[in-house]
Design a protein around this motif. Structure first.
Motif, PDB file in Angstrom:
ATOM      1  N   GLU A 128      41.148  21.342  39.293  1.00  0.00           N
ATOM      2  CA  GLU A 128      39.820  21.874  39.618  1.00  0.00           C
ATOM      3  C   GLU A 128      39.279  22.730  38.467  1.00  0.00           C
ATOM      4  N   VAL A 129      40.134  23.596  37.925  1.00  0.00           N
ATOM      5  CA  VAL A 129      39.728  24.489  36.832  1.00  0.00           C
ATOM      6  C   VAL A 129      39.239  23.671  35.631  1.00  0.00           C
ATOM      7  N   ASN A 130      39.996  22.642  35.255  1.00  0.00           N
ATOM      8  CA  ASN A 130      39.610  21.830  34.099  1.00  0.00           C
ATOM      9  C   ASN A 130      38.351  21.019  34.371  1.00  0.00           C
ATOM     10  N   LEU A 131      38.216  20.505  35.597  1.00  0.00           N
ATOM     11  CA  LEU A 131      37.030  19.744  35.980  1.00  0.00           C
ATOM     12  C   LEU A 131      35.773  20.609  35.869  1.00  0.00           C
ATOM     13  N   ILE A 132      35.856  21.838  36.365  1.00  0.00           N
ATOM     14  CA  ILE A 132      34.698  22.738  36.330  1.00  0.00           C
ATOM     15  C   ILE A 132      34.399  23.157  34.889  1.00  0.00           C
ATOM     16  N   ARG A 133      35.432  23.475  34.120  1.00  0.00           N
ATOM     17  CA  ARG A 133      35.207  23.841  32.709  1.00  0.00           C
ATOM     18  C   ARG A 133      34.521  22.709  31.949  1.00  0.00           C
ATOM     19  N   GLU A 134      34.883  21.476  32.306  1.00  0.00           N
ATOM     20  CA  GLU A 134      34.337  20.306  31.632  1.00  0.00           C
ATOM     21  C   GLU A 134      32.909  19.998  32.101  1.00  0.00           C
ATOM     22  N   ILE A 139      29.852  28.118  33.883  1.00  0.00           N
ATOM     23  CA  ILE A 139      30.612  28.959  34.817  1.00  0.00           C
ATOM     24  C   ILE A 139      31.871  29.477  34.125  1.00  0.00           C
ATOM     25  N   THR A 140      32.136  30.765  34.283  1.00  0.00           N
ATOM     26  CA  THR A 140      33.382  31.354  33.783  1.00  0.00           C
ATOM     27  C   THR A 140      34.461  31.053  34.823  1.00  0.00           C
ATOM     28  N   VAL A 141      35.531  30.397  34.397  1.00  0.00           N
ATOM     29  CA  VAL A 141      36.566  29.959  35.329  1.00  0.00           C
ATOM     30  C   VAL A 141      37.910  30.585  34.955  1.00  0.00           C
ATOM     31  N   PHE A 142      38.600  31.085  35.968  1.00  0.00           N
ATOM     32  CA  PHE A 142      39.953  31.607  35.770  1.00  0.00           C
ATOM     33  C   PHE A 142      40.909  30.866  36.680  1.00  0.00           C
ATOM     34  N   GLN A 143      42.097  30.599  36.149  1.00  0.00           N
ATOM     35  CA  GLN A 143      43.127  29.962  36.960  1.00  0.00           C
ATOM     36  C   GLN A 143      44.165  31.003  37.352  1.00  0.00           C
ATOM     37  N   VAL A 144      44.579  30.963  38.609  1.00  0.00           N
ATOM     38  CA  VAL A 144      45.650  31.845  39.074  1.00  0.00           C
ATOM     39  C   VAL A 144      46.853  31.588  38.163  1.00  0.00           C
ATOM     40  N   PRO A 145      47.391  32.645  37.521  1.00  0.00           N
ATOM     41  CA  PRO A 145      48.492  32.433  36.572  1.00  0.00           C
ATOM     42  C   PRO A 145      49.765  31.912  37.249  1.00  0.00           C
ATOM     43  N   GLU A 146      50.540  31.133  36.484  1.00  0.00           N
ATOM     44  CA  GLU A 146      51.823  30.651  37.017  1.00  0.00           C
ATOM     45  C   GLU A 146      52.724  31.821  37.370  1.00  0.00           C
ATOM     46  N   ARG A 147      52.694  32.865  36.529  1.00  0.00           N
ATOM     47  CA  ARG A 147      53.442  34.094  36.855  1.00  0.00           C
ATOM     48  C   ARG A 147      52.532  34.914  37.756  1.00  0.00           C
ATOM     49  N   LEU A 148      52.737  34.779  39.042  1.00  0.00           N
ATOM     50  CA  LEU A 148      51.821  35.347  40.034  1.00  0.00           C
ATOM     51  C   LEU A 148      51.578  36.844  39.824  1.00  0.00           C
ATOM     52  N   TYR A 149      52.607  37.578  39.376  1.00  0.00           N
ATOM     53  CA  TYR A 149      52.457  39.026  39.203  1.00  0.00           C
ATOM     54  C   TYR A 149      51.388  39.368  38.160  1.00  0.00           C
ATOM     55  N   GLU A 150      50.998  38.403  37.312  1.00  0.00           N
ATOM     56  CA  GLU A 150      49.958  38.649  36.300  1.00  0.00           C
ATOM     57  C   GLU A 150      48.540  38.489  36.865  1.00  0.00           C
ATOM     58  N   TYR A 151      48.433  37.969  38.076  1.00  0.00           N
ATOM     59  CA  TYR A 151      47.132  37.644  38.677  1.00  0.00           C
ATOM     60  C   TYR A 151      46.209  38.863  38.830  1.00  0.00           C
ATOM     61  N   PRO A 152      46.652  39.949  39.482  1.00  0.00           N
ATOM     62  CA  PRO A 152      45.742  41.106  39.618  1.00  0.00           C
ATOM     63  C   PRO A 152      45.310  41.666  38.261  1.00  0.00           C
ATOM     64  N   LYS A 153      46.233  41.707  37.303  1.00  0.00           N
ATOM     65  CA  LYS A 153      45.921  42.211  35.966  1.00  0.00           C
ATOM     66  C   LYS A 153      44.844  41.339  35.320  1.00  0.00           C
ATOM     67  N   MET A 154      44.957  40.024  35.469  1.00  0.00           N
ATOM     68  CA  MET A 154      43.976  39.101  34.895  1.00  0.00           C
ATOM     69  C   MET A 154      42.576  39.398  35.464  1.00  0.00           C
ATOM     70  N   ILE A 155      42.500  39.583  36.777  1.00  0.00           N
ATOM     71  CA  ILE A 155      41.202  39.877  37.403  1.00  0.00           C
ATOM     72  C   ILE A 155      40.688  41.241  36.928  1.00  0.00           C
ATOM     73  N   ARG A 156      41.560  42.250  36.954  1.00  0.00           N
ATOM     74  CA  ARG A 156      41.138  43.597  36.526  1.00  0.00           C
ATOM     75  C   ARG A 156      40.637  43.604  35.082  1.00  0.00           C
ATOM     76  N   GLU A 157      41.326  42.858  34.206  1.00  0.00           N
ATOM     77  CA  GLU A 157      40.932  42.833  32.789  1.00  0.00           C
ATOM     78  C   GLU A 157      39.569  42.191  32.581  1.00  0.00           C
ATOM     79  N   ASN A 158      39.091  41.446  33.574  1.00  0.00           N
ATOM     80  CA  ASN A 158      37.812  40.751  33.433  1.00  0.00           C
ATOM     81  C   ASN A 158      36.703  41.327  34.301  1.00  0.00           C
ATOM     82  N   ILE A 159      36.970  42.465  34.945  1.00  0.00           N
ATOM     83  CA  ILE A 159      35.960  43.100  35.790  1.00  0.00           C
ATOM     84  C   ILE A 159      34.723  43.473  34.971  1.00  0.00           C
ATOM     85  N   GLY A 160      34.927  43.750  33.688  1.00  0.00           N
ATOM     86  CA  GLY A 160      33.815  44.090  32.802  1.00  0.00           C
ATOM     87  C   GLY A 160      32.736  43.016  32.739  1.00  0.00           C
TER      88      GLY A 160
END
Length: 169
Positions: A128-134, A139-160
């Motif tokens: 889905e992520v690649n289809l939308i990017r293509e 649209i800015t698209v983020f994929q839930v990271p494979e290392r799940l513990y990185e997920y909240p950090k990824m969202i927080r880092e992009n709140i800006g």
């Protein structure tokens, strides 16, 4: 930061549901089989994502769902799942159906009367992520990271992406 510095801040954060707002697949695992309990390691991560979404919604960011699911099942989770903190009142728009996500995201943009470039979409599926990017590169698209513990950090880092520094909170 560059986009918001030019006054191009994002207006809506759109989530897939399964393995994005909770762990598991609602249609397969059922109401009691999905996980977002603060008592479990992975559940706590999904709970944190929902809490971030609520805090963004309180600051005027539109929160939406775009998920291949049965609407009735998702509405039941939003209304009455004991571990769900993100509720219907926080969600501005829902496209929960079996349609193509490209179509649904275009409809979300139209119905909210904002450009595709104002949307941020989060999904766990690399397909889905690649289809939308293509097909919808605006649209800015983020994929839930494979290392799940990185997920909240990824969202927080992009709140800006959601804030215009000329209008601080």
């Amino acid at each position: 930061f560059f986009m918001s510095a030019n006054g191009r801040s994002k207006k809506a954060l759109i989530f897939d549901c399964d393995n994005t707002l909770w762990q598991g697949i609602l249609g397969e695992d059922g109401f009691n089989g999905i996980e977002m309990s603060p008592e479990t390691k992975n559940g706590a991560i999904y709970r944190e994502i929902q809490s971030i979404a609520i805090s963004l919604s309180r600051r005027g960011v539109l929160i939406g769902l775009c998920s291949k699911n049965n609407l009735k099942d998702v509405d039941e989770v939003l209304a009455s799942h004991p571990d769900m903190v993100l509720r219907d009142k926080h969600i501005t728009i829902k496209k929960v159906n079996w349609s193509n996500k490209i179509i649904n995201l275009k409809e979300i943009s139209t119905e909210l009367n904002i450009g595709l470039d104002s949307l941020v979409f989060v999904d766990d599926s690399s397909f889905e992520v690649n289809l939308i990017r293509e097909q919808l590169p605006e649209i800015t698209v983020f994929q839930v990271p494979e290392r799940l513990y990185e997920y909240p950090k990824m969202i927080r880092e992009n709140i800006g992406l959601f804030y215009n520094p000329t209008h601080p909170l």
